[in-house]
Scaffold this motif. Structure first.
Motif, mmCIF file in Angstrom:
data_model
loop_
_atom_site.group_PDB
_atom_site.id
_atom_site.type_symbol
_atom_site.label_atom_id
_atom_site.label_comp_id
_atom_site.label_asym_id
_atom_site.label_seq_id
_atom_site.Cartn_x
_atom_site.Cartn_y
_atom_site.Cartn_z
ATOM 1 N N ASP A 26 55.496 43.953 39.196
ATOM 2 C CA ASP A 26 56.789 44.020 39.075
ATOM 3 C C ASP A 26 58.050 43.898 38.586
ATOM 4 O O ASP A 26 57.545 42.779 37.335
ATOM 5 N N LEU B 109 65.717 48.153 48.200
ATOM 6 C CA LEU B 109 64.391 47.369 48.013
ATOM 7 C C LEU B 109 64.188 45.754 48.242
ATOM 8 O O LEU B 109 63.665 45.182 48.785
ATOM 9 N N ARG B 110 65.405 46.110 47.140
ATOM 10 C CA ARG B 110 65.736 44.666 47.042
ATOM 11 C C ARG B 110 66.163 43.410 48.385
ATOM 12 O O ARG B 110 65.973 42.318 48.499
ATOM 13 N N GLU B 111 67.124 44.930 49.335
ATOM 14 C CA GLU B 111 68.038 43.673 49.743
ATOM 15 C C GLU B 111 66.565 43.318 51.315
ATOM 16 O O GLU B 111 66.186 42.415 52.030
ATOM 17 N N ALA B 112 65.181 44.258 50.753
ATOM 18 C CA ALA B 112 64.075 44.511 52.109
ATOM 19 C C ALA B 112 63.359 43.199 51.262
ATOM 20 O O ALA B 112 61.782 43.158 51.536
ATOM 21 N N ARG B 113 63.882 42.600 50.239
ATOM 22 C CA ARG B 113 62.804 41.790 49.724
ATOM 23 C C ARG B 113 61.749 42.319 49.731
ATOM 24 O O ARG B 113 60.396 41.666 49.424
ATOM 25 N N GLN B 114 61.093 43.718 49.149
ATOM 26 C CA GLN B 114 60.129 44.522 48.753
ATOM 27 C C GLN B 114 60.175 44.700 46.749
ATOM 28 O O GLN B 114 61.868 44.688 45.907
ATOM 29 N N PRO B 115 59.040 44.337 45.742
ATOM 30 C CA PRO B 115 59.065 44.145 44.851
ATOM 31 C C PRO B 115 59.092 45.113 44.204
ATOM 32 O O PRO B 115 58.979 46.535 44.873
ATOM 33 N N VAL B 116 59.841 45.672 43.105
ATOM 34 C CA VAL B 116 60.894 46.562 42.261
ATOM 35 C C VAL B 116 59.611 46.402 41.023
ATOM 36 O O VAL B 116 59.072 46.005 40.774
ATOM 37 N N TYR B 117 59.384 47.878 41.280
ATOM 38 C CA TYR B 117 58.232 48.413 39.727
ATOM 39 C C TYR B 117 58.351 48.802 38.701
ATOM 40 O O TYR B 117 60.002 49.555 38.825
ATOM 41 N N THR C 154 66.986 53.711 45.908
ATOM 42 C CA THR C 154 66.558 52.824 46.312
ATOM 43 C C THR C 154 66.428 51.351 45.413
ATOM 44 O O THR C 154 65.724 50.404 46.661
ATOM 45 N N ASN C 155 66.635 50.978 44.696
ATOM 46 C CA ASN C 155 66.573 49.617 44.437
ATOM 47 C C ASN C 155 67.076 48.957 44.934
ATOM 48 O O ASN C 155 67.120 47.538 45.365
#
Length: 161
Positions: free
Chosen positions: A70, A22-30, A18-19
């Motif tokens: 985030d 998410l990071r590759e898609a430039r989505q924030p990680v919570y 998941t991480n």
């Protein structure tokens, strides 16, 4: 014997982590919280006689508040009163009680201990220590905060210089 395409295998595996996805898609990680490895010392866990239902309410509210920020905001861009601060054991005095505390055995004996590194992470229950000066101390692996100690009265370590 069939030839393995490691690049394709890596891409398949990466999508399941998941991480990374998410990071590759430039989505924030919570941040997420894990209570599985709280200390067995009742003085610093949820069995503490001084832990009131008001404390517990504040803990829930604080976890909710932190969960909405985030990881970058919590760890890098935030004042330690509002976000997370790192605590390196080598920066502490030998008089600090946290140096004598042992981690939960199941955490200590697992790969988590190595993955979490040397430092602890801390957040304050009440950013201005009012009405409670409580600190929540734990270890981090990626975006997971493993809660280890509830330090109700700043007993585990003194203010650092």
């Amino acid at each position: 014997m069939a030839k393995i395409n490691f690049k394709n295998e890596y891409e398949k595996q990466k999508a399941t982590i998941t991480n990374l996805a998410l990071r590759e898609a430039r989505q924030p990680v919570y941040i997420t919280f894990n209570f599985s490895f709280m200390t067995n010392s009742n003085e610093f866990n949820f069995k503490n006689d001084n832990l009131t239902s008001d404390h517990k309410d504040y803990i829930f509210r604080r976890l909710f508040e932190l969960s909405n920020k985030d990881m970058v905001s919590l760890t890098a861009n935030t004042n330690k009163k509002w976000g997370l601060e790192s605590l390196k054991l080598k920066e502490l005095s030998n008089k600090d009680k946290i140096k004598q505390m042992s981690l939960h055995t199941k955490f200590q004996d697992s790969v988590r201990n190595e993955l979490s590194g040397e430092k602890f992470w801390v957040f304050r229950l009440c950013p201005n220590n009012n009405p409670y000066p409580t600190r929540i101390i734990g270890k981090m692996i990626d975006d997971t905060f493993y809660m280890m100690f509830l330090d109700l009265e700043h007993e585990l370590y003194a203010k650092r210089k």
